[in-house]
Design a protein around this motif. Structure first.
Motif, PDB file in Angstrom:
ATOM      1  N   ALA A 137       1.048  -0.985   0.057  1.00  0.00           N
ATOM      2  CA  ALA A 137       0.038  -0.032  -0.049  1.00  0.00           C
ATOM      3  C   ALA A 137       0.787   1.336   0.019  1.00  0.00           C
ATOM      4  O   ALA A 137       1.537   1.428   0.956  1.00  0.00           O
ATOM      5  CB  ALA A 137      -0.943  -0.130   1.302  1.00  0.00           C
TER       6      ALA A 137
ATOM      7  N   LYS B  54      -1.479   7.404  -2.656  1.00  0.00           N
ATOM      8  CA  LYS B  54      -2.489   8.402  -1.900  1.00  0.00           C
ATOM      9  C   LYS B  54      -3.546   8.722  -2.946  1.00  0.00           C
ATOM     10  O   LYS B  54      -3.331   9.112  -4.085  1.00  0.00           O
ATOM     11  CB  LYS B  54      -1.664   9.582  -1.461  1.00  0.00           C
TER      12      LYS B  54
ATOM     13  N   VAL C 100      -3.600   0.938  -1.866  1.00  0.00           N
ATOM     14  CA  VAL C 100      -3.849   2.554  -1.242  1.00  0.00           C
ATOM     15  C   VAL C 100      -3.319   2.573   0.149  1.00  0.00           C
ATOM     16  O   VAL C 100      -3.450   1.876   1.108  1.00  0.00           O
ATOM     17  CB  VAL C 100      -5.187   2.992  -1.338  1.00  0.00           C
ATOM     18  N   SER C 101      -2.438   3.669   0.276  1.00  0.00           N
ATOM     19  CA  SER C 101      -1.896   3.983   1.734  1.00  0.00           C
ATOM     20  C   SER C 101      -2.648   5.060   2.601  1.00  0.00           C
ATOM     21  O   SER C 101      -2.939   4.873   3.638  1.00  0.00           O
ATOM     22  CB  SER C 101      -0.514   4.159   1.906  1.00  0.00           C
ATOM     23  N   ASP C 102      -3.217   5.988   1.676  1.00  0.00           N
ATOM     24  CA  ASP C 102      -3.880   7.003   2.122  1.00  0.00           C
ATOM     25  C   ASP C 102      -5.058   7.508   1.384  1.00  0.00           C
ATOM     26  O   ASP C 102      -5.141   7.502   0.085  1.00  0.00           O
ATOM     27  CB  ASP C 102      -2.928   8.262   2.268  1.00  0.00           C
TER      28      ASP C 102
ATOM     29  N   SER D  85      -5.295   1.031   4.127  1.00  0.00           N
ATOM     30  CA  SER D  85      -5.045   2.702   3.995  1.00  0.00           C
ATOM     31  C   SER D  85      -5.639   3.398   5.340  1.00  0.00           C
ATOM     32  O   SER D  85      -6.764   2.902   6.039  1.00  0.00           O
ATOM     33  CB  SER D  85      -6.022   2.947   2.780  1.00  0.00           C
TER      34      SER D  85
END
Ligand code: NAI
Ligand code: OAA
Length: 369
Positions: free
Chosen positions: A49, A52, A76-78, A101
């Motif tokens: 992930a 953003k 997705v991280s953020d 996320s």
């Protein structure tokens, strides 16, 4: 390309809009512990992930389910949720899902810039939807200004991001976005996309139903634009190839072109497609993230700057890569049937007028320095 670890929970035959690998990873993230008899087995899943994503208009009918689907992505991280309406509750709610996320909320115009800092993909479903009796172009007066303001902020805060425009009329809002980005000196046509994935999703569904095919196998390219007759499904290019009578082609084409209106009428004043749109937009986001992540085999239809026809913007299949559109796919437009060729010529004047309307709007409005 970053390697993505799958787990014993992976089911190779299972696919979704997210694709096999991601589906496996997703299943693993839903069930971080698998029970094998009395023994608890930790799955080895380590999500990659790192991207953003910002959703502008995240409190809306599309924004909320779209945010949920993006929250499911292991890439997705953020996840940044922005809206002029209060989006705190949506973010709090989503943040309890045990997927990788982190979810951050940004409410009100003063938060817009912060919501965009460091973002890789910006998705814009902000704006008003249709009611029965309206065309997408009837939304122009409100949505043109909304898209212009939001894209100005994108230009100032994350000019390198992929920009996905959902707000209607897409045939005009994408040219508006292009003009805004040009005036800001940051226009990269490879990274500006009108989201037409729902037309493909509908075409695939309707053709599979009609011909009794496995849904996951069917792929129909849809070209042109995203309104009425400008939506042109190329049924002769369906994969796997299907045999359709002239009457079937006519009926399917009209149904795909009117898919949005079908939902608007069924909702009877309560808006337009939101759930199928969220699904389609999530597929396009996931494809963009896979392309950013180095997957060399990502193709989607999208409304982009194009030289495939004499029109400056045109939806077609495109190859996505780390830098955005790597190539337009001209082969879909070769060897068309007489019906498709006629429909292609017929859509051009309307699409041209919508593009020109968008460009004229952007140029008569001052872009905020
Ligand atoms: N491209 C496509 O295939 C499709 C496009 N659409 C379009 O998507 C748009 C959104 O539809 P829905 O989500 O159903 O509408 P909605 O009214 O449910 O949600 C729109 C959201 O945008 C927010 N918003 C309005 N102005 C804003 C601004 N300046 N900044 C940030 N947020 C703002 C509103 O507060 C609301 O939460 C419409 O224009 C609709 O026509 C809808 C379906 C398919
Ligand atoms: O029809 C509408 O207004 C919304 C839309 O673009 C769609 O569902 O394709």
């Amino acid at each position: 390309m970053a390697s993505r670890q799958t787990t014993s929970l992976a089911c190779e035959s299972e696919t979704s809009f997210l694709g096999k690998e991601t589906t496996a990873a997703l299943r693993a993230s839903f069930a971080l512990k698998a029970h094998k008899g009395a023994q608890v087995v930790q799955t080895p899943f380590q999500p990659q992930a790192s991207y953003k994503v910002a959703v502008l208009g995240a409190a809306g009918g599309i924004g909320q389910p779209l945010a949920l689907l993006i929250k499911m992505s292991p890439l997705v991280s953020d996840l940044h949720l922005y809206d002029i309406a209060n989006v705190k509750g949506v973010a709090a709610d989503l943040s309890h899902c045990n997927t990788p996320s982190q979810v951050l909320d940004f409410t009100g115009a003063s938060e817009l810039a912060n919501s965009l800092k460091g973002v890789d993909v910006v998705v814009i479903p902000a704006g008003v939807p249709r009611k029965p009796g309206m065309t997408r172009d009837d939304l122009f007066n409100i949505n043109a200004g909304i898209v212009k303001n939001l894209v100005e902020a994108v230009a100032d805060n994350c000019p390198e991001a992929f920009i996905h425009i959902i707000s209607n009329p897409v045939n005009s809002t994408v040219p508006i976005a292009a003009e805004v980005l040009k005036k800001k000196g940051v226009y990269n046509p490879k990274k500006l996309f009108g989201v037409t994935t729902l037309d493909v999703v509908r075409a695939n569904t309707f053709v599979a139903q009609k011909k009794n095919l496995k849904l996951i196998d069917v792929d129909v390219p849809v070209v042109g634009g995203h309104a009425g007759i400008t939506i042109l499904p190329l049924l002769s290019k369906t994969k796997p190839s299907v045999s359709l009578t002239d009457e079937e082609v006519e009926k399917l084409t009209v149904r795909i072109q009117n898919g949005g209106t079908e939902v608007v009428e069924a909702k009877a004043g309560a808006g337009s497609a939101t759930l199928s749109m969220a699904y389609a937009a999530a597929r396009f986001v996931e494809s963009s993230l896979r392309a950013l992540d180095g997957d060399g085999d990502v193709y989607e239809c999208s409304y982009v700057e194009s030289d495939l026809t004499e029109l400056p913007f045109f939806a077609s299949r495109v190859k996505l890569g780390r830098k955005g559109v790597e190539a337009l796919i001209p082969s879909d437009l070769q060897g068309l049937t007489e019906y498709e060729l006629k429909a292609l010529e017929a859509l051009k004047p309307e699409l041209k007028a919508s593009i020109e309307k968008g460009i004229a709007f952007a140029n008569k409005q001052a872009v905020t320095a």
